[in-house]
Design a protein around this motif. Structure first.
Motif, PDB file in Angstrom:
ATOM      1  N   ILE A 106      -2.671   8.788   9.712  1.00  0.00           N
ATOM      2  CA  ILE A 106      -1.484   7.832   9.366  1.00  0.00           C
ATOM      3  C   ILE A 106      -2.472   6.717   7.959  1.00  0.00           C
ATOM      4  O   ILE A 106      -3.163   6.097   8.059  1.00  0.00           O
ATOM      5  N   MET A 107      -1.731   7.379   7.123  1.00  0.00           N
ATOM      6  CA  MET A 107      -1.867   6.862   5.585  1.00  0.00           C
ATOM      7  C   MET A 107      -1.080   5.830   5.669  1.00  0.00           C
ATOM      8  O   MET A 107       0.388   6.500   5.354  1.00  0.00           O
ATOM      9  N   THR A 108      -1.363   4.951   5.029  1.00  0.00           N
ATOM     10  CA  THR A 108       0.268   3.621   4.536  1.00  0.00           C
ATOM     11  C   THR A 108      -0.308   3.067   2.583  1.00  0.00           C
ATOM     12  O   THR A 108      -1.196   2.668   2.940  1.00  0.00           O
ATOM     13  N   LYS A 109       0.040   3.129   2.203  1.00  0.00           N
ATOM     14  CA  LYS A 109       0.214   2.732   1.157  1.00  0.00           C
ATOM     15  C   LYS A 109       1.970   1.099   0.843  1.00  0.00           C
ATOM     16  O   LYS A 109       2.045   1.599   0.974  1.00  0.00           O
ATOM     17  N   THR A 110       0.663   0.062   0.963  1.00  0.00           N
ATOM     18  CA  THR A 110       0.807  -1.534   1.029  1.00  0.00           C
ATOM     19  C   THR A 110       0.293  -2.082  -0.166  1.00  0.00           C
ATOM     20  O   THR A 110      -0.589  -1.843  -1.222  1.00  0.00           O
ATOM     21  N   GLY A 111       0.994  -3.184  -0.469  1.00  0.00           N
ATOM     22  CA  GLY A 111       0.657  -4.226  -1.319  1.00  0.00           C
ATOM     23  C   GLY A 111       0.829  -3.913  -2.180  1.00  0.00           C
ATOM     24  O   GLY A 111       1.287  -5.285  -3.373  1.00  0.00           O
ATOM     25  N   SER A 112       0.530  -3.203  -3.592  1.00  0.00           N
ATOM     26  CA  SER A 112       0.628  -3.061  -5.102  1.00  0.00           C
ATOM     27  C   SER A 112       1.775  -2.380  -5.439  1.00  0.00           C
ATOM     28  O   SER A 112       2.279  -1.237  -4.528  1.00  0.00           O
ATOM     29  N   ALA A 113       2.180  -2.219  -5.841  1.00  0.00           N
ATOM     30  CA  ALA A 113       4.130  -1.859  -6.353  1.00  0.00           C
ATOM     31  C   ALA A 113       3.538  -1.501  -7.628  1.00  0.00           C
ATOM     32  O   ALA A 113       4.265  -0.111  -7.907  1.00  0.00           O
ATOM     33  N   GLY A 114       2.312  -0.931  -7.672  1.00  0.00           N
ATOM     34  CA  GLY A 114       1.973   0.148  -8.911  1.00  0.00           C
ATOM     35  C   GLY A 114       1.623   1.425  -8.283  1.00  0.00           C
ATOM     36  O   GLY A 114       3.020   1.625  -7.304  1.00  0.00           O
ATOM     37  N   THR A 115       0.439   2.535  -9.027  1.00  0.00           N
ATOM     38  CA  THR A 115       0.550   3.736  -8.772  1.00  0.00           C
ATOM     39  C   THR A 115      -0.490   4.092  -8.837  1.00  0.00           C
ATOM     40  O   THR A 115      -1.736   3.586  -9.033  1.00  0.00           O
ATOM     41  N   SER A 116      -0.722   5.040  -7.056  1.00  0.00           N
ATOM     42  CA  SER A 116      -1.980   6.159  -7.271  1.00  0.00           C
ATOM     43  C   SER A 116      -1.379   6.679  -7.625  1.00  0.00           C
ATOM     44  O   SER A 116      -0.986   7.646  -7.008  1.00  0.00           O
ATOM     45  N   VAL A 117      -2.681   7.780  -8.305  1.00  0.00           N
ATOM     46  CA  VAL A 117      -2.693   9.488  -8.024  1.00  0.00           C
ATOM     47  C   VAL A 117      -3.270   9.853  -7.702  1.00  0.00           C
ATOM     48  O   VAL A 117      -5.092   9.678  -7.860  1.00  0.00           O
ATOM     49  N   PHE A 118      -3.335  11.234  -7.069  1.00  0.00           N
ATOM     50  CA  PHE A 118      -4.037  11.599  -6.206  1.00  0.00           C
ATOM     51  C   PHE A 118      -4.191  13.310  -6.822  1.00  0.00           C
ATOM     52  O   PHE A 118      -3.353  14.050  -7.422  1.00  0.00           O
ATOM     53  N   GLY A 119      -5.503  13.280  -7.201  1.00  0.00           N
ATOM     54  CA  GLY A 119      -5.176  14.661  -8.155  1.00  0.00           C
ATOM     55  C   GLY A 119      -4.996  14.758 -10.229  1.00  0.00           C
ATOM     56  O   GLY A 119      -4.566  13.630 -10.811  1.00  0.00           O
ATOM     57  N   ASN A 120      -6.650  15.174 -10.475  1.00  0.00           N
ATOM     58  CA  ASN A 120      -5.868  14.784 -12.239  1.00  0.00           C
ATOM     59  C   ASN A 120      -6.392  16.489 -12.646  1.00  0.00           C
ATOM     60  O   ASN A 120      -6.253  16.395 -13.574  1.00  0.00           O
ATOM     61  N   ALA A 121      -6.511  17.229 -11.288  1.00  0.00           N
ATOM     62  CA  ALA A 121      -7.118  18.892 -12.284  1.00  0.00           C
ATOM     63  C   ALA A 121      -6.439  19.479 -10.312  1.00  0.00           C
ATOM     64  O   ALA A 121      -6.005  18.986  -9.525  1.00  0.00           O
ATOM     65  N   ASP A 122      -6.885  21.443 -10.716  1.00  0.00           N
ATOM     66  CA  ASP A 122      -6.175  22.230  -9.564  1.00  0.00           C
ATOM     67  C   ASP A 122      -7.545  22.143  -8.330  1.00  0.00           C
ATOM     68  O   ASP A 122      -7.210  22.741  -7.456  1.00  0.00           O
ATOM     69  N   ASN A 123      -8.560  21.439  -8.961  1.00  0.00           N
ATOM     70  CA  ASN A 123      -9.853  21.254  -8.477  1.00  0.00           C
ATOM     71  C   ASN A 123      -9.795  19.993  -6.957  1.00  0.00           C
ATOM     72  O   ASN A 123     -10.804  19.907  -6.442  1.00  0.00           O
ATOM     73  N   VAL A 124      -8.888  19.301  -7.112  1.00  0.00           N
ATOM     74  CA  VAL A 124      -8.126  18.178  -6.622  1.00  0.00           C
ATOM     75  C   VAL A 124      -7.164  18.232  -5.168  1.00  0.00           C
ATOM     76  O   VAL A 124      -6.175  18.658  -5.257  1.00  0.00           O
ATOM     77  N   ILE A 125      -7.048  18.541  -3.830  1.00  0.00           N
ATOM     78  CA  ILE A 125      -6.595  19.288  -2.681  1.00  0.00           C
ATOM     79  C   ILE A 125      -6.061  17.490  -2.254  1.00  0.00           C
ATOM     80  O   ILE A 125      -6.823  17.211  -1.038  1.00  0.00           O
ATOM     81  N   PHE A 126      -4.317  17.730  -2.332  1.00  0.00           N
ATOM     82  CA  PHE A 126      -4.612  16.770  -0.497  1.00  0.00           C
ATOM     83  C   PHE A 126      -3.726  17.152   0.511  1.00  0.00           C
ATOM     84  O   PHE A 126      -2.191  17.864  -0.002  1.00  0.00           O
ATOM     85  N   ASN A 127      -3.557  17.650   1.414  1.00  0.00           N
ATOM     86  CA  ASN A 127      -3.087  18.097   2.732  1.00  0.00           C
ATOM     87  C   ASN A 127      -2.817  16.613   3.690  1.00  0.00           C
ATOM     88  O   ASN A 127      -2.929  15.937   3.542  1.00  0.00           O
ATOM     89  N   ASN A 128      -1.416  16.879   3.925  1.00  0.00           N
ATOM     90  CA  ASN A 128      -0.957  15.740   4.517  1.00  0.00           C
ATOM     91  C   ASN A 128      -0.198  16.648   5.926  1.00  0.00           C
ATOM     92  O   ASN A 128       0.623  17.194   5.675  1.00  0.00           O
TER      93      ASN A 128
END
Length: 337
Positions: free
Chosen positions: A95-117
């Protein structure tokens, strides 16, 4: 690694494995943190990610089996091109939860960054932006006021596979790349959805969305896309074997630039459309079926932009009304019945 742990900077490298046990309470804070040379990190405890990006330059693996709370605008990224990046998996128990900040988190800046949920990702506040790739079988929960954005490069793909679900009443924006909603995936009708570029393939049997804005890019797939409340179409291409249906009681606004129905795509209007700008074009076959009310308020036309191929077929079982003084053309490469 049990107990209280603080990671505020430095590198974990090499082909070994570091495991936070189920009794671990881990604080990610401070500066950038690096996973190098194929290092694997497994979380079975609770991580509070309060500061510092997670970075890899030549291969790293991160698996979350329990809890991660993201309380700041931190990022998952690589700082090299063409090298092994980071492979991050939120496992079925994670379980992942984004809380606290109303800004932006960026997952990945290229195709060699993989995020599987494959677990649960709650975007309770702010925005999660994907610029890398991913395969998903889990839940993204996007409540009102929060957002999920897809900004990956044209060649980068996100697959929402059987069992995956995007839920909530926040917003989803498709800005680039390819996003496949495959058979067995689900997508909540309450999400405000914006497609401004890239490609979205709706391959689930049927998807219903209340409010949909289509500005540019390509929509295709074999499924039926039902728009229940408001459709704004100001550009872009609907193509392929699927259908787009404006439901009874909804409203449609066709404005802006030229639009395209091609490769057999069927658009069905069961309600009211105001067509104020942009021609509807086709090449290799498109179908527009009007069962409701279509008001042409400008000199807009149904056009084919290639000769020798099937054009656009317009079928009217409802009412078409033209209110402007100029000319609208249903051209010679089109058919009308």
């Amino acid at each position: 690694l049990p107990g209280n742990i603080t990671w505020s900077g430095g590198e974990w490298r090499g082909n070994g494995t570091a495991t936070f046990t189920n009794t671990a309470n881990v604080n990610f804070t401070g500066n950038e943190k690096f996973i190098f040379q194929g290092r694997t990190i497994i979380n079975n405890g609770t991580i509070s990610w309060n500061g510092g990006d997670l970075v890899s330059t030549d291969g790293g693996i991160f698996t979350n089996n329990h809890l991660i709370n993201i309380s700041n605008d931190v990022n998952l990224r690589t700082n090299c091109t063409g090298c092994p990046g980071v492979n991050f998996t939120n496992a079925a128990t994670g379980i992942m939860t984004k809380t606290g900040s109303a800004g932006t988190s960026v997952f990945g800046n290229a195709d060699n960054v993989i995020f599987n949920n494959n677990g649960i990702f709650n975007i309770n506040v702010g925005t999660i932006t994907f610029r890398g790739q991913g395969d998903h079988a889990g839940l993204f929960n996007i409540p009102s006021g929060s957002a999920l954005r897809f900004e990956q490069n044209n060649t980068i793909v996100h697959n929402f596979n059987n069992g995956s679900s995007v839920q909530g009443s926040g917003s989803v924006s498709f800005l680039n790349g390819t996003n496949n909603f495959n058979n067995g995936s689900s997508y909540a009708s309450t999400l405000m959805t914006n497609h401004t570029d890239g490609r979205v393939n709706w391959n689930a049997a049927s998807v219903s969305i209340k409010d949909y804005t289509f500005t540019a890019g390509i929509e295709e797939g074999s499924g039926i896309l039902n728009v229940l409340q408001t459709l704004t179409w100001s550009g872009g291409v609907w193509r392929g074997s699927g259908q787009t249906v404006l439901a009874n009681g909804a409203s449609g606004l066709f404005n802006g630039n030229d639009k395209e129905l091609s490769e057999g795509r069927l658009f069905i209007n069961n309600s009211n459309i105001s067509w104020s700008g942009g021609n509807i074009r086709s090449c290799s076959g498109g179908h527009f079926s009007n069962n409701g009310f279509l008001s042409i308020t400008n000199d807009n036309s149904f056009l084919s932009f290639c000769s020798g191929n099937a054009g656009i077929t317009v079928s009217n079982a409802g009412t078409i009304e033209k209110t402007s003084n100029g000319t609208s053309t249903f051209n010679t490469f089109s058919s009308c019945s």
